[in-house]
Design an enzyme around this catalytic site. Structure first.
Site, PDB file in Angstrom:
ATOM      1  N   GLY A  46      -8.879  36.855 -21.200  1.00  0.00           N
ATOM      2  CA  GLY A  46      -9.095  38.225 -20.396  1.00  0.00           C
ATOM      3  C   GLY A  46      -8.334  39.317 -20.946  1.00  0.00           C
ATOM      4  O   GLY A  46      -7.394  39.056 -21.180  1.00  0.00           O
ATOM      5  N   GLN A  51      -3.121  46.779 -18.915  1.00  0.00           N
ATOM      6  CA  GLN A  51      -2.665  46.194 -20.480  1.00  0.00           C
ATOM      7  C   GLN A  51      -3.008  46.960 -21.233  1.00  0.00           C
ATOM      8  O   GLN A  51      -2.748  47.671 -22.252  1.00  0.00           O
ATOM      9  CB  GLN A  51      -2.686  44.665 -20.512  1.00  0.00           C
ATOM     10  CG  GLN A  51      -2.661  44.000 -19.840  1.00  0.00           C
ATOM     11  CD  GLN A  51      -2.948  42.505 -19.831  1.00  0.00           C
ATOM     12  OE1 GLN A  51      -3.961  42.486 -19.502  1.00  0.00           O
ATOM     13  NE2 GLN A  51      -2.505  41.740 -21.224  1.00  0.00           N
ATOM     14  N   CYS A  91       0.123  35.565 -22.501  1.00  0.00           N
ATOM     15  CA  CYS A  91      -0.026  37.061 -22.261  1.00  0.00           C
ATOM     16  C   CYS A  91      -0.919  38.218 -23.467  1.00  0.00           C
ATOM     17  O   CYS A  91       0.581  37.822 -24.014  1.00  0.00           O
ATOM     18  CB  CYS A  91       0.880  37.556 -20.775  1.00  0.00           C
ATOM     19  SG  CYS A  91       0.099  39.196 -20.445  1.00  0.00           S
ATOM     20  N   LEU A  92      -1.241  39.127 -23.852  1.00  0.00           N
ATOM     21  CA  LEU A  92      -1.931  39.402 -24.704  1.00  0.00           C
ATOM     22  C   LEU A  92      -0.471  40.859 -24.472  1.00  0.00           C
ATOM     23  O   LEU A  92      -0.371  41.476 -25.760  1.00  0.00           O
ATOM     24  CB  LEU A  92      -2.793  40.252 -24.740  1.00  0.00           C
ATOM     25  CG  LEU A  92      -3.837  39.147 -25.140  1.00  0.00           C
ATOM     26  CD1 LEU A  92      -4.991  39.957 -25.138  1.00  0.00           C
ATOM     27  CD2 LEU A  92      -4.033  38.770 -26.730  1.00  0.00           C
ATOM     28  N   HIS A 133      -4.270  36.039 -12.783  1.00  0.00           N
ATOM     29  CA  HIS A 133      -3.127  36.318 -13.913  1.00  0.00           C
ATOM     30  C   HIS A 133      -3.883  37.926 -14.149  1.00  0.00           C
ATOM     31  O   HIS A 133      -2.723  38.905 -13.968  1.00  0.00           O
ATOM     32  CB  HIS A 133      -3.602  35.728 -15.369  1.00  0.00           C
ATOM     33  CG  HIS A 133      -2.800  35.857 -15.970  1.00  0.00           C
ATOM     34  ND1 HIS A 133      -1.603  35.440 -17.013  1.00  0.00           N
ATOM     35  CD2 HIS A 133      -2.433  37.389 -16.930  1.00  0.00           C
ATOM     36  CE1 HIS A 133      -1.288  36.502 -18.380  1.00  0.00           C
ATOM     37  NE2 HIS A 133      -2.275  37.403 -18.019  1.00  0.00           N
ATOM     38  N   GLU A 134      -4.919  38.338 -14.458  1.00  0.00           N
ATOM     39  CA  GLU A 134      -5.118  39.422 -14.243  1.00  0.00           C
ATOM     40  C   GLU A 134      -5.410  40.396 -13.079  1.00  0.00           C
ATOM     41  O   GLU A 134      -5.125  41.605 -13.397  1.00  0.00           O
ATOM     42  CB  GLU A 134      -7.071  39.236 -14.243  1.00  0.00           C
ATOM     43  CG  GLU A 134      -7.256  38.956 -16.055  1.00  0.00           C
ATOM     44  CD  GLU A 134      -6.667  39.067 -17.299  1.00  0.00           C
ATOM     45  OE1 GLU A 134      -5.793  39.994 -17.557  1.00  0.00           O
ATOM     46  OE2 GLU A 134      -6.545  38.057 -17.798  1.00  0.00           O
ATOM     47  N   HIS A 137      -1.451  41.711 -13.532  1.00  0.00           N
ATOM     48  CA  HIS A 137      -1.558  42.799 -14.033  1.00  0.00           C
ATOM     49  C   HIS A 137      -1.949  44.636 -13.238  1.00  0.00           C
ATOM     50  O   HIS A 137      -0.715  45.332 -13.475  1.00  0.00           O
ATOM     51  CB  HIS A 137      -2.385  42.180 -15.510  1.00  0.00           C
ATOM     52  CG  HIS A 137      -2.031  42.244 -16.865  1.00  0.00           C
ATOM     53  ND1 HIS A 137      -0.752  42.649 -16.830  1.00  0.00           N
ATOM     54  CD2 HIS A 137      -2.544  41.337 -16.824  1.00  0.00           C
ATOM     55  CE1 HIS A 137      -0.377  41.687 -18.198  1.00  0.00           C
ATOM     56  NE2 HIS A 137      -1.695  40.732 -17.951  1.00  0.00           N
TER      57      HIS A 137
END
Ligand code: GNR
Ligand code: NI
Length: 170
Positions: A46, A51, A91-92, A133-134, A137
């Site tokens: 995702g 991000q 997480c990236l 999660h997204e 963000h």
């Protein structure tokens, strides 16, 4: 197509609350395509616009192993949630760290798709976790915010230190 640079914790720009998308136009579709390319290259399941330093309410996700299930959610809102699922999340924007996070097991979400149609859809399993999660963000929230202050500070300090070492080529 282009690879976008992913912001990393504790970059303060990750704390920005994203604004609603006003129109799903060609510029937005180009961003979506670049976000998929960036997510698949990472690789991740995702990616939220936050991000890549774009503060609009847009996320992409694909939890398949062969890029066969791409999802685009614009201006998502959760209508219903139920159940509890604990997942080891990564997480990236927090590279190299994985910790258990508790989220809803099922979520019903209203959003616009990439052609601007209003959709209501139920998500479950890893995709439901990923969507939550997204969406965090987009509100400036990271999975490390669910951990203890001590754990979060330890992760923050190590990431800052690793980045300093990288900068001098150590
Ligand atoms: O690639 C990712 N894997 C992942 C695993 C468990 C729970 C959430 C995620 S999302 C993450 C990509 C990312 O950072 N998205 O914001
Ligand atoms: Ni993330």
């Amino acid at each position: 197509m282009a690879l976008l640079r992913i912001l990393e914790f504790p970059d303060p720009r990750l704390r920005t609350k994203a604004q609603p998308v006003q129109q799903v136009d060609d510029k937005m579709r180009k961003l979506i395509s670049d976000m998929f390319e960036t997510m698949y290259a990472a690789p991740g399941i995702g990616l939220a616009a936050t991000q890549v330093d774009v503060h609009q309410r847009l996320l992409v996700a694909d939890v398949s192993s062969d890029k066969s299930d791409p999802h685009v959610l614009i201006n998502p809102t959760i209508l219903e949630k139920d159940g509890v699922a604990v997942t080891s999340e990564g997480c990236l924007s927090v590279p190299g760290y994985y910790e258990d996070v508790e989220r809803a097991e099922h979520v019903r979400v209203r959003y616009l798709n990439r052609t601007g149609d209003a959709i209501e859809q139920e998500f479950e399993g890893l995709l439901a976790v990923c969507v939550q999660h997204e969406m965090d963000h987009l509100d400036g929230k990271l999975f490390v915010d669910y951990l203890s202050e001590a754990k979060r500070q330890r992760i923050r300090k190590r990431l800052v230190k690793d980045r300093k070492l990288q900068a001098v080529g150590a």
